[in-house]
Design a protein around this motif. Structure first.
Motif, short mmCIF file in Angstrom:
data_model
loop_
_atom_site.label_atom_id
_atom_site.label_comp_id
_atom_site.label_asym_id
_atom_site.label_seq_id
_atom_site.Cartn_x
_atom_site.Cartn_y
_atom_site.Cartn_z
N VAL A 274 5.63 2.84 -6.94
CA VAL A 274 6.97 2.16 -7.35
C VAL A 274 6.51 0.74 -7.81
O VAL A 274 7.56 0.57 -8.71
CB VAL A 274 6.45 1.33 -6.16
N VAL A 275 5.06 1.06 -8.75
CA VAL A 275 5.39 0.04 -9.67
C VAL A 275 3.65 0.42 -10.32
O VAL A 275 3.44 1.60 -10.08
CB VAL A 275 4.23 -1.35 -8.51
N ARG A 276 4.33 0.77 -12.20
CA ARG A 276 3.17 0.71 -12.92
C ARG A 276 2.13 0.00 -13.01
O ARG A 276 1.54 -0.43 -12.19
CB ARG A 276 4.25 0.47 -14.37
N GLY A 277 1.30 1.52 -13.08
CA GLY A 277 -0.45 0.77 -12.74
C GLY A 277 -0.73 0.40 -11.61
O GLY A 277 -1.98 0.02 -11.80
N GLY A 278 0.19 0.77 -10.14
CA GLY A 278 -0.84 0.56 -9.13
C GLY A 278 -1.57 1.33 -8.81
O GLY A 278 -1.96 0.36 -7.53
N ALA A 279 -2.52 2.06 -9.04
CA ALA A 279 -3.76 2.18 -8.90
C ALA A 279 -4.65 1.46 -9.45
O ALA A 279 -5.85 1.79 -9.01
CB ALA A 279 -4.27 4.21 -9.34
N GLY A 280 -4.20 0.28 -10.37
CA GLY A 280 -5.66 -0.76 -10.53
C GLY A 280 -5.04 -1.82 -9.68
O GLY A 280 -5.78 -2.46 -10.45
N ILE A 281 -4.29 -2.07 -8.93
CA ILE A 281 -3.88 -3.28 -8.34
C ILE A 281 -3.74 -3.28 -6.98
O ILE A 281 -3.92 -2.47 -6.05
CB ILE A 281 -2.48 -3.13 -8.48
N SER A 282 -5.07 -4.26 -6.79
CA SER A 282 -5.14 -4.23 -4.85
C SER A 282 -4.42 -4.85 -4.09
O SER A 282 -3.56 -5.39 -4.82
CB SER A 282 -6.46 -4.88 -4.86
N VAL A 283 -4.26 -4.47 -2.84
CA VAL A 283 -3.37 -5.98 -1.96
C VAL A 283 -3.78 -6.61 -1.87
O VAL A 283 -2.88 -7.66 -2.47
CB VAL A 283 -3.64 -4.51 -0.80
N ARG A 284 -5.62 -7.23 -2.29
CA ARG A 284 -6.26 -8.68 -2.35
C ARG A 284 -4.98 -9.08 -3.17
O ARG A 284 -4.44 -10.30 -3.42
CB ARG A 284 -7.02 -8.32 -2.12
N GLN A 285 -4.92 -8.34 -4.75
CA GLN A 285 -4.52 -9.39 -5.97
C GLN A 285 -2.98 -9.76 -6.08
O GLN A 285 -2.64 -10.47 -6.20
CB GLN A 285 -4.69 -8.64 -7.13
N LEU A 286 -1.94 -8.64 -4.80
CA LEU A 286 -0.90 -9.24 -4.32
C LEU A 286 -0.76 -10.71 -4.03
O LEU A 286 -0.19 -11.37 -4.25
CB LEU A 286 -0.09 -8.04 -3.83
N LEU A 287 -1.69 -10.43 -2.86
CA LEU A 287 -1.55 -11.63 -1.66
C LEU A 287 -2.08 -12.93 -2.32
O LEU A 287 -1.63 -13.97 -2.75
CB LEU A 287 -2.47 -11.48 -0.89
N ASN A 288 -3.00 -12.77 -3.41
CA ASN A 288 -3.29 -14.01 -4.44
C ASN A 288 -2.46 -14.10 -5.65
O ASN A 288 -3.46 -14.94 -6.37
CB ASN A 288 -5.26 -14.21 -4.44
N HIS A 289 -1.64 -13.37 -5.92
CA HIS A 289 -1.42 -13.68 -7.58
C HIS A 289 -2.08 -13.34 -8.69
O HIS A 289 -2.09 -13.07 -10.01
CB HIS A 289 -0.79 -14.91 -7.35
N THR A 290 -3.16 -12.73 -8.30
CA THR A 290 -3.88 -11.42 -9.52
C THR A 290 -3.61 -10.62 -10.52
O THR A 290 -4.29 -9.97 -10.69
CB THR A 290 -5.64 -11.74 -9.64
N SER A 291 -2.31 -9.97 -9.83
CA SER A 291 -2.30 -8.90 -9.96
C SER A 291 -1.31 -9.09 -11.13
O SER A 291 -2.04 -7.18 -11.99
CB SER A 291 -0.51 -8.07 -9.21
N GLY A 292 -1.10 -9.30 -11.89
CA GLY A 292 -1.24 -9.61 -13.26
C GLY A 292 0.68 -9.50 -13.59
O GLY A 292 1.49 -9.46 -15.21
N LEU A 293 1.11 -8.56 -12.82
CA LEU A 293 2.72 -8.23 -12.89
C LEU A 293 4.01 -9.65 -13.11
O LEU A 293 3.77 -10.09 -12.22
CB LEU A 293 3.49 -7.74 -11.21
N TYR A 294 4.27 -9.20 -14.17
CA TYR A 294 5.92 -9.87 -14.69
C TYR A 294 6.44 -10.85 -13.01
O TYR A 294 6.84 -9.70 -12.12
CB TYR A 294 6.93 -9.14 -15.08
N ASN A 295 6.99 -11.57 -13.33
CA ASN A 295 7.07 -12.24 -12.24
C ASN A 295 8.89 -12.74 -12.37
O ASN A 295 9.35 -12.51 -12.96
CB ASN A 295 7.37 -13.66 -11.74
N TYR A 296 10.02 -11.71 -11.24
CA TYR A 296 10.92 -10.78 -11.63
C TYR A 296 12.02 -12.27 -11.71
O TYR A 296 13.13 -12.05 -12.37
CB TYR A 296 11.13 -9.98 -11.31
N THR A 297 11.74 -12.83 -11.32
CA THR A 297 12.74 -14.33 -11.32
C THR A 297 12.27 -15.27 -12.51
O THR A 297 13.29 -16.13 -12.61
CB THR A 297 12.60 -15.11 -10.00
N SER A 298 11.96 -14.17 -13.50
CA SER A 298 11.86 -15.63 -14.56
C SER A 298 12.27 -14.51 -15.74
O SER A 298 13.26 -14.81 -16.59
CB SER A 298 9.97 -15.52 -15.13
#
Length: 402
Positions: A141-165
């Motif tokens: 679903v997302v590029r680099g998803g193997a290196g991103i944890s559920v915790r990092q989504l919850l606390n905004h440390t995933s580094g993923l681009y903010n789509y609304t920008s």
């Protein structure tokens, strides 16, 4: 979600700051002894007598006095009783109807705390692990998803681009704003489409190396809830939080552009006068900010959450584990720490198109503060923001010794 401003041209930018039973995720509260309950009621009554309601009412009026907001709402609740509630300004500029404390409003990113609570309930049920890679649950679903944890989504440390920008969500001149008013505000967007927007941009940083608020994180969490439970994120918030707590005026809409019931309306200030922007398709925000509620319901939610009725001690402790990184040093898992002269409060701000709010609860789960306003004239916005910030502190400390 979407903000508006007036200058030589109109600019509207999307900034969505912005198998178990019905109550399976609810941890029952301990029953108080009769004497303890009576003492608590007496203490709250005493506290209520000390609250300067006139000063808090004046604080709400100050939020709208500059024209930087058309309406403002507020509530202070302690031990299940309302110590103060109020409203100032106008709910509907066309009819002149005054704002009322019971009015509904769009809660924007406060939606994230509801979503995070559901995810942590799934963690408690051992259906998701906080340190699971996103790829495990949402393969491809997302590029680099193997290196991103559920915790990092919850606390905004995933580094993923903010789509609304993305520029696709910015309307930088009068012509494009008119396009938004007539067409784009009604567009329906899928969660996958919003993730695809983010995928068109490089990441901000490697996962876990910094903090950057990203609505994309919570779009993915909405997808994660759906994949894990077989039900939409809205259905899970409804069955796990809204119904068990009796939050009858809280909704998590899918495509419905309306705000049900009595509500404050949202406007943008143009040279020709106010333009009503209350209605729009909430799929632009989804699990990152589509919710609608009231000050009473949000206070009840924060009471249940911080009082341990929605999460067990371990999950609530994880929720309060902050990142310690950059501007997100006080951000936990869908919950942010707000220091006040009367101690730390936890909660979330919510900004939507024409709405701005904050919900807070103290560390004990006893006191809650919820405030909302409808930003309007850009010239008065700084004064309205300053008054709103002052009111947060005044409401947090009302009747208490700082």
């Amino acid at each position: 979600m979407v903000g508006t401003s007036r200058g030589g041209a109109v600019r509207v930018a999307a900034v969505v700051l912005a198998g178990a039973g019905l109550a399976a995720g609810v941890v029952p509260a301990a029953n108080a002894q009769d004497t303890g309950a009576a003492t608590a009621v007496s203490a709250v009554a005493d506290q209520a007598r000390r609250v300067d309601r006139a000063a808090l009412d004046a604080g709400l009026r100050a939020v709208v006095a500059s024209g930087g907001a058309t309406a403002a709402l507020g509530r202070v609740r302690e031990d299940g009783r309302t110590l103060w509630k109020g409203a100032a300004g106008t709910a509907d500029l066309t009819t002149g109807a005054p704002a009322a404390a019971r009015d509904r409003f769009r809660i924007g990113s406060a939606t994230k705390t509801f979503v995070a609570t559901v995810v942590l309930q799934l963690v408690a049920e051992h259906r998701i692990g906080l340190d699971d890679p996103v790829e495990t649950h949402l393969p491809g679903v997302v590029r680099g998803g193997a290196g991103i944890s559920v915790r990092q989504l919850l606390n905004h440390t995933s580094g993923l681009y903010n789509y609304t920008s993305d520029p696709a969500f910015a309307y930088a001149d009068d012509a494009s704003f008119q396009t938004w008013l007539s067409t784009d505000r009604w567009k329906s967007r899928t969660l996958a489409e919003l993730v695809a927007v983010a995928e068109g941009h490089p990441v901000y940083f490697p996962p876990g190396q910094d903090w950057h608020y990203s609505n994309t994180d919570y779009i993915l969490l909405g997808m994660l809830i759906g994949k894990t439970t077989g039900r939409s994120w809205q259905q899970e918030v409804e069955r796990r939080i809204i119904r068990p707590l009796g939050l009858s005026e809280t909704t998590m809409p899918e495509n419905d552009p309306t705000v049900p019931g009595d509500h404050t309306r949202a406007y943008v200030s143009l040279p020709s006068g106010p333009v009503d922007i209350t209605l729009f398709n909430p799929t632009i925000a989804g699990p990152a900010g589509a919710g609608i509620s009231t000050t009473a319901d949000l206070a009840a939610f924060m009471s249940a959450l911080l009082g341990g009725r929605l999460l067990g001690p371990a999950e609530l402790a994880e929720m309060k584990r902050t990142t310690g990184l950059g501007r997100g040093a006080d951000y936990g898992l869908g919950l942010e720490r707000t220091p006040t002269p009367c101690g730390d409060f936890w909660g979330h701000r919510g900004d939507s198109l024409g709405y701005s709010s904050i919900m807070l609860g103290d560390d004990t789960g006893r006191r809650q503060v919820v405030l909302s306003r409808n930003p309007y004239d850009p010239a008065g916005l700084p004064a309205a923001e300053a008054a709103f910030t002052s009111l947060v502190t005044a409401a947090a400390c009302a009747g208490r010794t700082a």
